[in-house]
Structures are given as C-alpha cells and as structure tokens.
Motif scaffolding. Structure first.
Motif, PDB file in Angstrom:
ATOM      1  N   GLY A  77       0.828  -1.196   0.000  1.00 52.00           N
ATOM      2  CA  GLY A  77       0.000   0.000   0.000  1.00 52.00           C
ATOM      3  C   GLY A  77       0.860   1.243   0.000  1.00 52.00           C
ATOM      4  N   ALA A  78       0.232   2.364  -0.228  1.00 46.03           N
ATOM      5  CA  ALA A  78       0.957   3.636  -0.333  1.00 46.03           C
ATOM      6  C   ALA A  78       1.175   4.216   1.058  1.00 46.03           C
ATOM      7  N   ASP A  79       2.298   3.848   1.690  1.00 48.03           N
ATOM      8  CA  ASP A  79       2.601   4.341   3.027  1.00 48.03           C
ATOM      9  C   ASP A  79       4.105   4.394   3.236  1.00 48.03           C
ATOM     10  N   GLN A  80       4.508   4.724   4.436  1.00 49.85           N
ATOM     11  CA  GLN A  80       5.934   4.846   4.753  1.00 49.85           C
ATOM     12  C   GLN A  80       6.660   3.502   4.642  1.00 49.85           C
ATOM     13  N   THR A  81       5.985   2.408   4.981  1.00 43.35           N
ATOM     14  CA  THR A  81       6.603   1.085   4.877  1.00 43.35           C
ATOM     15  C   THR A  81       6.936   0.774   3.425  1.00 43.35           C
ATOM     16  N   SER A  82       6.017   1.093   2.533  1.00 47.56           N
ATOM     17  CA  SER A  82       6.262   0.879   1.110  1.00 47.56           C
ATOM     18  C   SER A  82       7.390   1.767   0.613  1.00 47.56           C
ATOM     19  N   ALA A  83       7.436   2.993   1.107  1.00 49.12           N
ATOM     20  CA  ALA A  83       8.513   3.909   0.717  1.00 49.12           C
ATOM     21  C   ALA A  83       9.868   3.351   1.157  1.00 49.12           C
ATOM     22  N   ARG A  84       9.928   2.776   2.354  1.00 46.78           N
ATOM     23  CA  ARG A  84      11.182   2.184   2.831  1.00 46.78           C
ATOM     24  C   ARG A  84      11.569   0.971   1.983  1.00 46.78           C
ATOM     25  N   ALA A  85      10.598   0.179   1.574  1.00 50.29           N
ATOM     26  CA  ALA A  85      10.895  -0.972   0.711  1.00 50.29           C
ATOM     27  C   ALA A  85      11.461  -0.498  -0.628  1.00 50.29           C
ATOM     28  N   LEU A  86      10.916   0.582  -1.154  1.00 53.56           N
ATOM     29  CA  LEU A  86      11.436   1.119  -2.415  1.00 53.56           C
ATOM     30  C   LEU A  86      12.812   1.746  -2.229  1.00 53.56           C
ATOM     31  N   GLU A  87      13.057   2.318  -1.068  1.00 50.96           N
ATOM     32  CA  GLU A  87      14.399   2.824  -0.781  1.00 50.96           C
ATOM     33  C   GLU A  87      15.390   1.666  -0.796  1.00 50.96           C
ATOM     34  N   GLU A  88      15.008   0.550  -0.190  1.00 45.56           N
ATOM     35  CA  GLU A  88      15.855  -0.648  -0.200  1.00 45.56           C
ATOM     36  C   GLU A  88      16.055  -1.149  -1.627  1.00 45.56           C
ATOM     37  N   ALA A  89      15.004  -1.116  -2.433  1.00 42.07           N
ATOM     38  CA  ALA A  89      15.132  -1.513  -3.841  1.00 42.07           C
ATOM     39  C   ALA A  89      16.163  -0.633  -4.541  1.00 42.07           C
ATOM     40  N   GLY A  90      16.127   0.652  -4.247  1.00 45.72           N
ATOM     41  CA  GLY A  90      17.111   1.567  -4.835  1.00 45.72           C
ATOM     42  C   GLY A  90      18.530   1.222  -4.437  1.00 45.72           C
ATOM     43  N   HIS A  91      18.720   0.853  -3.167  1.00 41.19           N
ATOM     44  CA  HIS A  91      20.053   0.456  -2.706  1.00 41.19           C
ATOM     45  C   HIS A  91      20.519  -0.808  -3.417  1.00 41.19           C
ATOM     46  N   GLN A  92      19.617  -1.770  -3.564  1.00 42.21           N
ATOM     47  CA  GLN A  92      19.969  -3.020  -4.230  1.00 42.21           C
ATOM     48  C   GLN A  92      20.273  -2.796  -5.717  1.00 42.21           C
ATOM     49  N   LEU A  93      19.481  -1.935  -6.350  1.00 46.12           N
ATOM     50  CA  LEU A  93      19.745  -1.614  -7.762  1.00 46.12           C
ATOM     51  C   LEU A  93      21.105  -0.938  -7.907  1.00 46.12           C
ATOM     52  N   ALA A  94      21.420  -0.030  -6.991  1.00 44.75           N
ATOM     53  CA  ALA A  94      22.725   0.638  -7.036  1.00 44.75           C
ATOM     54  C   ALA A  94      23.854  -0.377  -6.872  1.00 44.75           C
ATOM     55  N   ALA A  95      23.676  -1.319  -5.955  1.00 40.29           N
ATOM     56  CA  ALA A  95      24.698  -2.352  -5.750  1.00 40.29           C
ATOM     57  C   ALA A  95      24.869  -3.209  -7.003  1.00 40.29           C
ATOM     58  N   ALA A  96      23.763  -3.552  -7.644  1.00 49.96           N
ATOM     59  CA  ALA A  96      23.837  -4.357  -8.864  1.00 49.96           C
ATOM     60  C   ALA A  96      24.520  -3.582  -9.990  1.00 49.96           C
ATOM     61  N   LEU A  97      24.204  -2.302 -10.120  1.00 47.66           N
ATOM     62  CA  LEU A  97      24.837  -1.481 -11.160  1.00 47.66           C
ATOM     63  C   LEU A  97      26.347  -1.355 -10.928  1.00 47.66           C
ATOM     64  N   VAL A  98      26.745  -1.189  -9.671  1.00 41.36           N
ATOM     65  CA  VAL A  98      28.176  -1.125  -9.351  1.00 41.36           C
ATOM     66  C   VAL A  98      28.841  -2.459  -9.689  1.00 41.36           C
ATOM     67  N   ALA A  99      28.160  -3.567  -9.399  1.00 44.59           N
ATOM     68  CA  ALA A  99      28.718  -4.889  -9.700  1.00 44.59           C
ATOM     69  C   ALA A  99      28.867  -5.091 -11.213  1.00 44.59           C
ATOM     70  N   ILE A 100      27.904  -4.626 -11.994  1.00 40.19           N
ATOM     71  CA  ILE A 100      28.020  -4.749 -13.452  1.00 40.19           C
ATOM     72  C   ILE A 100      29.217  -3.941 -13.949  1.00 40.19           C
ATOM     73  N   GLU A 101      29.363  -2.709 -13.446  1.00 38.56           N
ATOM     74  CA  GLU A 101      30.521  -1.886 -13.823  1.00 38.56           C
ATOM     75  C   GLU A 101      31.824  -2.570 -13.400  1.00 38.56           C
ATOM     76  N   ASP A 102      31.809  -3.193 -12.227  1.00 36.90           N
ATOM     77  CA  ASP A 102      32.970  -3.935 -11.759  1.00 36.90           C
ATOM     78  C   ASP A 102      33.259  -5.112 -12.693  1.00 36.90           C
ATOM     79  N   GLY A 103      32.206  -5.789 -13.142  1.00 32.57           N
ATOM     80  CA  GLY A 103      32.387  -6.893 -14.089  1.00 32.57           C
ATOM     81  C   GLY A 103      32.995  -6.434 -15.403  1.00 32.57           C
ATOM     82  N   ILE A 104      32.636  -5.238 -15.843  1.00 26.84           N
ATOM     83  CA  ILE A 104      33.243  -4.670 -17.055  1.00 26.84           C
ATOM     84  C   ILE A 104      34.728  -4.403 -16.793  1.00 26.84           C
ATOM     85  N   ASP A 105      35.028  -3.797 -15.640  1.00 31.02           N
ATOM     86  CA  ASP A 105      36.424  -3.499 -15.285  1.00 31.02           C
ATOM     87  C   ASP A 105      37.262  -4.762 -15.167  1.00 31.02           C
ATOM     88  N   ARG A 106      36.686  -5.826 -14.658  1.00 26.84           N
ATOM     89  CA  ARG A 106      37.414  -7.098 -14.506  1.00 26.84           C
ATOM     90  C   ARG A 106      37.542  -7.860 -15.826  1.00 26.84           C
TER      91      ARG A 106
END
Length: 143
Positions: free
Chosen positions: A66-95
């Motif tokens: 639902g549209a509340d603070q709990t959902s906003a926190r879950a999406l914040e976590e999704a953003g952190h996970q997406l950022a981690a995945a993007l960094v890992a992909i860039e790392d894979g390119i570097d490696r």
C-alpha cells in the motif's frame, strides 16, 4: 497469478515499476550466463544476481503493501539493491567479465528501474505523511 495490489487494484505484473525491475533481473541473468569467467567467480555472480533479485522483491513488496511509509522504505531498499547491482556490473566490465556493449542493456534497465522506484518512493512518502491544515492555518500559527 498474483492477487491485486493494495495500491493500484491491479496485479503486480501490471505495474510498470515491477515490470522494469523484473526485466532488469532477467537481463542480469542473461549477462551472467553469457560470461563463463563471471560464472566461475561464484562470489561475484551470486552477489550480482542476489542484488538484482532483491531489488525486484522489494519493489513487489512495496506494491503489495500500500501507499505508506513502509512501502517507501521498501522502495528505498530496492534503490540500494539496484545501485549495488549497477556497481557490480561496472565492476564486471572493469574485470573483463563483460564487454561494455553487452552490459549496456542491463545498465540502462537498472538505471531506469532506479529512477522509477525513486519516483514511486517519493509518491508513497507523500501518501504516508499525516495531513496538516492548509497553508493559511500554518501561517497563522507561526504568528
């Protein structure tokens, strides 16, 4: 088939935020399967897959809740996970695990998923805030 979302009354599969996060997970899987070197580095490949999958799961959870603070926190976590995945992909390119052209679809989808998730997070934060009086009342109270 998923039950309808509390937020939209639609199935999670019909919500654009989840669609992009799911597409990102699939592209990450294809990227990992395309590189024998990346697959041999289990810590790297499992970490990248888990980050992509966790982002997708967090988006789904936020939509179900639902549209509340709990959902906003879950999406914040999704953003952190997406950022981690993007960094890992860039790392894979570097490696040398992936070429830049082969990785570009995953990078583009990951960035789009992060942008859309952030937008929905902002919306959920606004929905979860307690309503206050109008602007006039606040100005009067400040006097």
């Amino acid at each position: 088939m998923q039950s309808p979302s509390v937020v939209t009354g639609r199935r999670i599969e019909d919500v654009r935020t989840w669609q992009v996060a799911h597409a990102f997970t699939q592209v990450v899987c294809r990227l990992l399967k395309s590189s024998a070197v990346a697959a041999a580095d289990m810590r790297f490949s499992v970490g990248l897959f888990r980050a992509a999958r966790a982002a997708e799961a967090a988006v789904a959870e936020s939509i179900r809740s639902g549209a509340d603070q709990t959902s906003a926190r879950a999406l914040e976590e999704a953003g952190h996970q997406l950022a981690a995945a993007l960094v890992a992909i860039e790392d894979g390119i570097d490696r040398g695990y992936f070429s830049k052209p082969a990785s570009q679809p995953a990078l583009d989808l990951g960035r789009e998923a992060a942008r859309i998730a952030r937008s929905l997070e902002t919306y959920f934060e606004r929905c979860g805030r307690p309503r206050r009086g109008g602007r006039r009342r606040l100005a009067r109270d400040a006097l």
